[in-house]
Structures are given as C-alpha cells and as structure tokens.
Design a protein around this motif. Structure first.
Motif, PDB file in Angstrom:
ATOM      1  N   ASP A  38      55.687  45.625  40.759  1.00  0.00           N
ATOM      2  CA  ASP A  38      56.119  44.734  41.837  1.00  0.00           C
ATOM      3  C   ASP A  38      56.152  43.321  41.282  1.00  0.00           C
ATOM      4  OD1 ASP A  38      56.614  46.397  43.936  1.00  0.00           O
ATOM      5  OD2 ASP A  38      54.836  45.843  45.096  1.00  0.00           O
ATOM      6  N   THR A  39      57.158  42.553  41.679  1.00  0.00           N
ATOM      7  CA  THR A  39      57.299  41.177  41.228  1.00  0.00           C
ATOM      8  C   THR A  39      57.506  40.280  42.436  1.00  0.00           C
ATOM      9  OG1 THR A  39      58.295  41.900  39.155  1.00  0.00           O
ATOM     10  CG2 THR A  39      58.665  39.627  39.783  1.00  0.00           C
ATOM     11  N   VAL A  40      56.818  39.153  42.443  1.00  0.00           N
ATOM     12  CA  VAL A  40      56.994  38.157  43.494  1.00  0.00           C
ATOM     13  C   VAL A  40      57.179  36.796  42.845  1.00  0.00           C
ATOM     14  CG1 VAL A  40      55.676  39.386  45.250  1.00  0.00           C
ATOM     15  CG2 VAL A  40      54.514  37.804  43.748  1.00  0.00           C
ATOM     16  N   THR A  41      57.865  35.926  43.555  1.00  0.00           N
ATOM     17  CA  THR A  41      58.011  34.544  43.130  1.00  0.00           C
ATOM     18  C   THR A  41      57.216  33.702  44.109  1.00  0.00           C
ATOM     19  OG1 THR A  41      60.209  35.002  42.264  1.00  0.00           O
ATOM     20  CG2 THR A  41      59.657  32.705  42.662  1.00  0.00           C
ATOM     21  N   VAL A  42      56.255  32.948  43.597  1.00  0.00           N
ATOM     22  CA  VAL A  42      55.374  32.134  44.431  1.00  0.00           C
ATOM     23  C   VAL A  42      55.446  30.682  43.985  1.00  0.00           C
ATOM     24  CG1 VAL A  42      53.785  34.004  44.999  1.00  0.00           C
ATOM     25  CG2 VAL A  42      53.418  32.700  42.931  1.00  0.00           C
ATOM     26  N   ALA A  43      55.066  29.795  44.896  1.00  0.00           N
ATOM     27  CA  ALA A  43      55.059  28.367  44.587  1.00  0.00           C
ATOM     28  C   ALA A  43      53.985  28.067  43.552  1.00  0.00           C
ATOM     29  CB  ALA A  43      54.805  27.567  45.854  1.00  0.00           C
ATOM     30  N   ASP A  44      54.234  27.077  42.737  1.00  0.00           N
ATOM     31  CA  ASP A  44      53.281  26.671  41.700  1.00  0.00           C
ATOM     32  C   ASP A  44      52.310  25.652  42.295  1.00  0.00           C
ATOM     33  OD1 ASP A  44      51.939  26.136  39.405  1.00  0.00           O
ATOM     34  OD2 ASP A  44      53.609  25.202  38.356  1.00  0.00           O
ATOM     35  N   THR A  45      51.226  26.159  42.890  1.00  0.00           N
ATOM     36  CA  THR A  45      50.204  25.300  43.478  1.00  0.00           C
ATOM     37  C   THR A  45      48.869  25.580  42.801  1.00  0.00           C
ATOM     38  OG1 THR A  45      49.618  26.907  45.184  1.00  0.00           O
ATOM     39  CG2 THR A  45      51.389  25.348  45.706  1.00  0.00           C
ATOM     40  N   PRO A  46      47.917  24.674  42.915  1.00  0.00           N
ATOM     41  CA  PRO A  46      46.603  24.921  42.322  1.00  0.00           C
ATOM     42  C   PRO A  46      45.918  26.160  42.904  1.00  0.00           C
ATOM     43  CG  PRO A  46      46.838  22.600  42.866  1.00  0.00           C
ATOM     44  CD  PRO A  46      48.032  23.299  43.428  1.00  0.00           C
ATOM     45  N   GLU A  47      46.149  26.440  44.180  1.00  0.00           N
ATOM     46  CA  GLU A  47      45.542  27.608  44.809  1.00  0.00           C
ATOM     47  C   GLU A  47      46.083  28.900  44.202  1.00  0.00           C
ATOM     48  OE1 GLU A  47      47.061  25.148  46.517  1.00  0.00           O
ATOM     49  OE2 GLU A  47      45.355  24.149  47.480  1.00  0.00           O
ATOM     50  N   ILE A  48      47.385  28.963  44.015  1.00  0.00           N
ATOM     51  CA  ILE A  48      48.014  30.148  43.420  1.00  0.00           C
ATOM     52  C   ILE A  48      47.589  30.288  41.970  1.00  0.00           C
ATOM     53  CG2 ILE A  48      50.211  31.186  42.769  1.00  0.00           C
ATOM     54  CD1 ILE A  48      49.680  31.359  45.752  1.00  0.00           C
ATOM     55  N   ARG A  49      47.518  29.168  41.245  1.00  0.00           N
ATOM     56  CA  ARG A  49      47.058  29.215  39.849  1.00  0.00           C
ATOM     57  C   ARG A  49      45.653  29.802  39.753  1.00  0.00           C
ATOM     58  NH1 ARG A  49      50.323  27.968  35.306  1.00  0.00           N
ATOM     59  NH2 ARG A  49      52.072  26.783  36.117  1.00  0.00           N
ATOM     60  N   GLY A  50      44.778  29.439  40.688  1.00  0.00           N
ATOM     61  CA  GLY A  50      43.424  29.974  40.704  1.00  0.00           C
ATOM     62  C   GLY A  50      43.404  31.468  40.976  1.00  0.00           C
ATOM     63  N   MET A  51      44.259  31.925  41.892  1.00  0.00           N
ATOM     64  CA  MET A  51      44.354  33.351  42.193  1.00  0.00           C
ATOM     65  C   MET A  51      44.830  34.120  40.962  1.00  0.00           C
ATOM     66  SD  MET A  51      45.999  33.206  45.996  1.00  0.00           S
ATOM     67  CE  MET A  51      45.938  34.953  46.336  1.00  0.00           C
ATOM     68  N   ILE A  52      45.815  33.575  40.288  1.00  0.00           N
ATOM     69  CA  ILE A  52      46.345  34.224  39.084  1.00  0.00           C
ATOM     70  C   ILE A  52      45.274  34.259  37.999  1.00  0.00           C
ATOM     71  CG2 ILE A  52      48.005  33.954  37.201  1.00  0.00           C
ATOM     72  CD1 ILE A  52      49.977  32.887  39.350  1.00  0.00           C
ATOM     73  N   ARG A  53      44.552  33.156  37.819  1.00  0.00           N
ATOM     74  CA  ARG A  53      43.527  33.078  36.783  1.00  0.00           C
ATOM     75  C   ARG A  53      42.427  34.118  36.998  1.00  0.00           C
ATOM     76  NH1 ARG A  53      41.862  28.078  37.531  1.00  0.00           N
ATOM     77  NH2 ARG A  53      43.803  27.271  36.684  1.00  0.00           N
ATOM     78  N   SER A  54      42.096  34.393  38.258  1.00  0.00           N
ATOM     79  CA  SER A  54      41.005  35.340  38.519  1.00  0.00           C
ATOM     80  C   SER A  54      41.392  36.782  38.209  1.00  0.00           C
ATOM     81  CB  SER A  54      40.544  35.227  39.971  1.00  0.00           C
ATOM     82  OG  SER A  54      41.513  35.760  40.834  1.00  0.00           O
ATOM     83  N   SER A  55      42.686  37.102  38.244  1.00  0.00           N
ATOM     84  CA  SER A  55      43.133  38.474  38.004  1.00  0.00           C
ATOM     85  C   SER A  55      44.180  38.552  36.894  1.00  0.00           C
ATOM     86  CB  SER A  55      43.714  39.053  39.292  1.00  0.00           C
ATOM     87  OG  SER A  55      42.739  39.113  40.288  1.00  0.00           O
ATOM     88  N   ILE A  56      44.104  37.657  35.933  1.00  0.00           N
ATOM     89  CA  ILE A  56      45.117  37.569  34.881  1.00  0.00           C
ATOM     90  C   ILE A  56      45.208  38.844  34.051  1.00  0.00           C
ATOM     91  CG2 ILE A  56      43.624  36.498  33.158  1.00  0.00           C
ATOM     92  CD1 ILE A  56      47.311  35.626  33.820  1.00  0.00           C
ATOM     93  N   HIS A  57      44.130  39.599  33.957  1.00  0.00           N
ATOM     94  CA  HIS A  57      44.146  40.817  33.142  1.00  0.00           C
ATOM     95  C   HIS A  57      45.002  41.926  33.781  1.00  0.00           C
ATOM     96  CE1 HIS A  57      40.888  41.243  36.014  1.00  0.00           C
ATOM     97  NE2 HIS A  57      40.999  42.552  35.880  1.00  0.00           N
ATOM     98  N   LEU A  58      45.423  41.728  35.027  1.00  0.00           N
ATOM     99  CA  LEU A  58      46.260  42.714  35.719  1.00  0.00           C
ATOM    100  C   LEU A  58      47.713  42.263  35.847  1.00  0.00           C
ATOM    101  CD1 LEU A  58      43.859  43.420  38.713  1.00  0.00           C
ATOM    102  CD2 LEU A  58      44.121  44.790  36.655  1.00  0.00           C
ATOM    103  N   LEU A  59      47.986  41.011  35.498  1.00  0.00           N
ATOM    104  CA  LEU A  59      49.271  40.403  35.821  1.00  0.00           C
ATOM    105  C   LEU A  59      50.041  39.949  34.583  1.00  0.00           C
ATOM    106  CD1 LEU A  59      47.918  38.047  38.609  1.00  0.00           C
ATOM    107  CD2 LEU A  59      48.961  40.285  38.931  1.00  0.00           C
ATOM    108  N   LYS A  60      51.348  39.823  34.777  1.00  0.00           N
ATOM    109  CA  LYS A  60      52.229  39.167  33.814  1.00  0.00           C
ATOM    110  C   LYS A  60      52.817  37.955  34.558  1.00  0.00           C
ATOM    111  CE  LYS A  60      56.587  39.796  31.386  1.00  0.00           C
ATOM    112  NZ  LYS A  60      57.739  40.703  31.243  1.00  0.00           N
ATOM    113  N   VAL A  61      52.735  36.788  33.946  1.00  0.00           N
ATOM    114  CA  VAL A  61      53.140  35.554  34.611  1.00  0.00           C
ATOM    115  C   VAL A  61      54.246  34.886  33.807  1.00  0.00           C
ATOM    116  CG1 VAL A  61      52.339  33.311  35.435  1.00  0.00           C
ATOM    117  CG2 VAL A  61      50.784  35.279  35.466  1.00  0.00           C
ATOM    118  N   GLU A  62      55.299  34.460  34.516  1.00  0.00           N
ATOM    119  CA  GLU A  62      56.416  33.744  33.885  1.00  0.00           C
ATOM    120  C   GLU A  62      56.696  32.473  34.664  1.00  0.00           C
ATOM    121  OE1 GLU A  62      59.859  36.273  33.550  1.00  0.00           O
ATOM    122  OE2 GLU A  62      58.588  38.037  33.277  1.00  0.00           O
TER     123      GLU A  62
END
Length: 65
Positions: A38-62
């Motif tokens: 599944d792929t989503v496009t989200v806004a680049d905010t500090p809150e989203i960055r924190g969410m991504i950082r906590s689960s980075i081992h499960l995600l691919k980020v572009e």
C-alpha cells in the motif's frame, strides 16, 4: 495564519505488521497503510516525520516535490 507546505512524502508499507508491537501497528495504520505494498502520499510535517521514524523498519519513504 497557517502556511501551506507544498512538499509531500510517498510512504509504502514493505513489511508486515504481524509480530510488531502495538505502537508500530497503530503508527502504520495512522499513516493510512493497510496491507503490504500500500502506498500513500502524506504532507511533510514534523508529526508525520516522527510517525515514519518510529516505524522506519517497515516502510519505504520517497521524497516528492
């Protein structure tokens, strides 16, 4: 006044949340991802960055412009 941030981030779930702690499952779900590839496009905010950082081992980020 709120500023509009034109940047966005493309996030893809590449690993299963099975066997992960509940906090990581909730974070992935909060990003709007339900199943692998599944792929989503989200806004680049500090809150989203924190969410991504906590689960980075499960995600691919572009980065997107």
């Amino acid at each position: 006044m709120t500023s509009v941030n034109p940047k966005s981030i493309k996030v893809t779930l590449v690993k299963s949340v099975n066997g992960q702690i509940q906090r990581h499952r909730a974070t992935v779900r909060g990003l709007g991802l339900r199943r692998i590839r599944d792929t989503v496009t989200v806004a680049d905010t500090p809150e989203i960055r924190g969410m991504i950082r906590s689960s980075i081992h499960l995600l691919k980020v572009e980065e997107q412009k």
